[in-house]
Write an enzyme that holds these catalytic residues in place. Sequence first.
Site, PDB file in Angstrom:
ATOM      1  N   LYS A 131       0.847  -1.198   0.000  1.00  0.00           N
ATOM      2  CA  LYS A 131       0.000   0.000   0.000  1.00  0.00           C
ATOM      3  C   LYS A 131       0.884   1.251   0.000  1.00  0.00           C
ATOM      4  CE  LYS A 131      -3.974   2.028   2.469  1.00  0.00           C
ATOM      5  NZ  LYS A 131      -4.931   1.876   3.599  1.00  0.00           N
TER       6      LYS A 131
ATOM      7  N   SER B 279      -9.836   1.803   2.357  1.00  0.00           N
ATOM      8  CA  SER B 279      -8.938   2.581   1.538  1.00  0.00           C
ATOM      9  C   SER B 279      -7.851   1.771   0.844  1.00  0.00           C
ATOM     10  CB  SER B 279      -8.271   3.648   2.403  1.00  0.00           C
ATOM     11  OG  SER B 279      -7.417   3.053   3.360  1.00  0.00           O
TER      12      SER B 279
ATOM     13  N   SER C 267     -10.184  -0.527   6.534  1.00  0.00           N
ATOM     14  CA  SER C 267      -9.544  -0.396   5.222  1.00  0.00           C
ATOM     15  C   SER C 267      -8.842  -1.636   4.691  1.00  0.00           C
ATOM     16  CB  SER C 267      -8.555   0.761   5.227  1.00  0.00           C
ATOM     17  OG  SER C 267      -9.262   1.963   5.077  1.00  0.00           O
TER      18      SER C 267
HETATM   19  N1  GLN Z   1     -13.404   4.057   5.622  1.00  0.00           N
HETATM   20  C1  GLN Z   1     -12.894   4.481   6.888  1.00  0.00           C
HETATM   21  C2  GLN Z   1     -12.526   5.940   6.823  1.00  0.00           C
HETATM   22  O1  GLN Z   1     -12.697   6.521   5.792  1.00  0.00           O
HETATM   23  C3  GLN Z   1     -11.712   3.640   7.272  1.00  0.00           C
HETATM   24  C4  GLN Z   1     -10.476   4.012   6.573  1.00  0.00           C
HETATM   25  C5  GLN Z   1      -9.304   3.208   6.989  1.00  0.00           C
HETATM   26  O2  GLN Z   1      -9.434   2.180   7.652  1.00  0.00           O
HETATM   27  N2  GLN Z   1      -8.124   3.695   6.659  1.00  0.00           N
HETATM   28  O3  GLN Z   1     -12.084   6.506   7.781  1.00  0.00           O
END
Ligand code: GLN
Length: 508
Positions: free
Chosen positions: A81, A156, A180
């Site tokens: 990532k 994400s 994410s």
């Molecule tokens: N979708 C969640 C957010 O937007 C989690 C994102 C994540 O785990 N990095 O905060």
Amino acid sequence: MARSFDTLTAAEIAAGIAAGDFSAAEVCAAALDAIAAREPEVQAFLQVTPELAQDAAARIDAARAAGEALPPLAGVPVAIKDNMNLTGTRTTCASRMLETYESPYTATCVARMLAAGCIPVGKANMDEFAFGSSTDSSAYHPTNNPWDTTRVPGGSSGGSAAAVAAGMVPLSLGSDTGGSIRQPAALCGIVGMKPTYGAVSRYGVVAFGSSLDQVGPFGRTVEDVALAMDALVAGGRDAYDSTSQEVAPAFAAAAAAAGEGLAGVRIGMVPAFMEAEGLTPEVRRGVERAAQTLADAGAEIVEVDLPHVDAAIAAYYVIGPAEAFSNLARFDGIRYGYQEPGCTNLATQSALSRAHGFGDEAKRRQMLGAYLLSSGVYDTYYYAAQKARTLITADYNAAFAQVDAILMPATPHAAFRHGEISDPTQMYLSDMYTISLNIAGNGGIVVPVGLGEDTGLPMAAQLVAPAFADERLVTYAAAIERGLANGNNGASVLGVAPAFAGKGGELR
Ligand code: GLN
């Protein structure tokens, strides 16, 4: 006979290289070839790194030729990532802010995958600074779900998930602050694991919410995810991350233990989760299928209650933005990040660099965080969120006095179309089942349970274990995988998305 490299798991690739069936260089070439063939439609990567991959593969082949013992994941291609530093790559967090940022060192989690023999083929796309559930907020391009390229892969860590689901790599790393890893794993039909907070070092991973962030692996099988977990915890606690803890590398053994059945294991289910508004019938049926499989393996399924968990999303959208606001203050065009040209004073420099370096969601989170931490407001929201956090953690602890793990949905629905969810609050709800684990700190794993009857898209279930009992997650997930993969070699419930299986990437 030539076969596509994507028919092999990480375990099989490492075994094949160790046995001399093929070389690391051949696997590397096949992976790069598969990426070249599939990437135009998937767009999982922000940067492909053929030189780093070829160098790592050459070192594996030289070690084998010299008769040295090979590390456990020798020659296995991995995607990283793009919020994780890897020397020789840019770490952009999919933001204009860090468009030219060269990794000054390698993150511990990445270094450990490389020490285990993985070959790094590239940096994967993500929502900007990991804010999001679709990967559509990447400043560079969206990523497409390999099961239906009109749909999002989740986020994400959407690039990391899509690269695995499309068969471009057997393993990848993601980070999970509110879901994410687990939400994109669910939407892409693969396995994804968020270990307990502190199990994997965060050193070298660009921080979003420091009390919530955790690194974990994606793979197409539970065994591969377990092997990656063993690699991530090998070497013990990381002195560079004060929250990191010693965890035994016993995940592969725990995955294999699923073969012994689950007699004596108690699995909890939360009735309110299965009846929640927004949960689609096909996802509910998928989770019920997973429950039946666990019962067939000998587990007892019992009801548990998590009475305060409804407050998790609200608490997360206070704590997360507050921490993000603090962490992202350093990207001001002076200490780090995009620098607006032609400014004549520091205040303008910082304001314009931030205005032009960050995208909408990153700005929304930081403005929210700034507001929530301002005097007067702080007491009302931040303290309340911390109280909710304590209550939710206590709920999990009480439930784990009765059961060994909890089974629940991973997401309320299957992958949605690009642009289908435009309201941020609606997007936040796609993490309704994942967020409470980051709040409480517990580990969770997502495992595919087949295709939905209504959409034909991947369905998944999520298992949660007590803190630092993450090895249970792989045992129970492996039991679900075995139970559902009848006739599929017991290897994988879904495998590579059909449109991409075998597309380029022949092992000669
Ligand atoms: N979708 C969640 C957010 O937007 C989690 C994102 C994540 O785990 N990095 O905060």
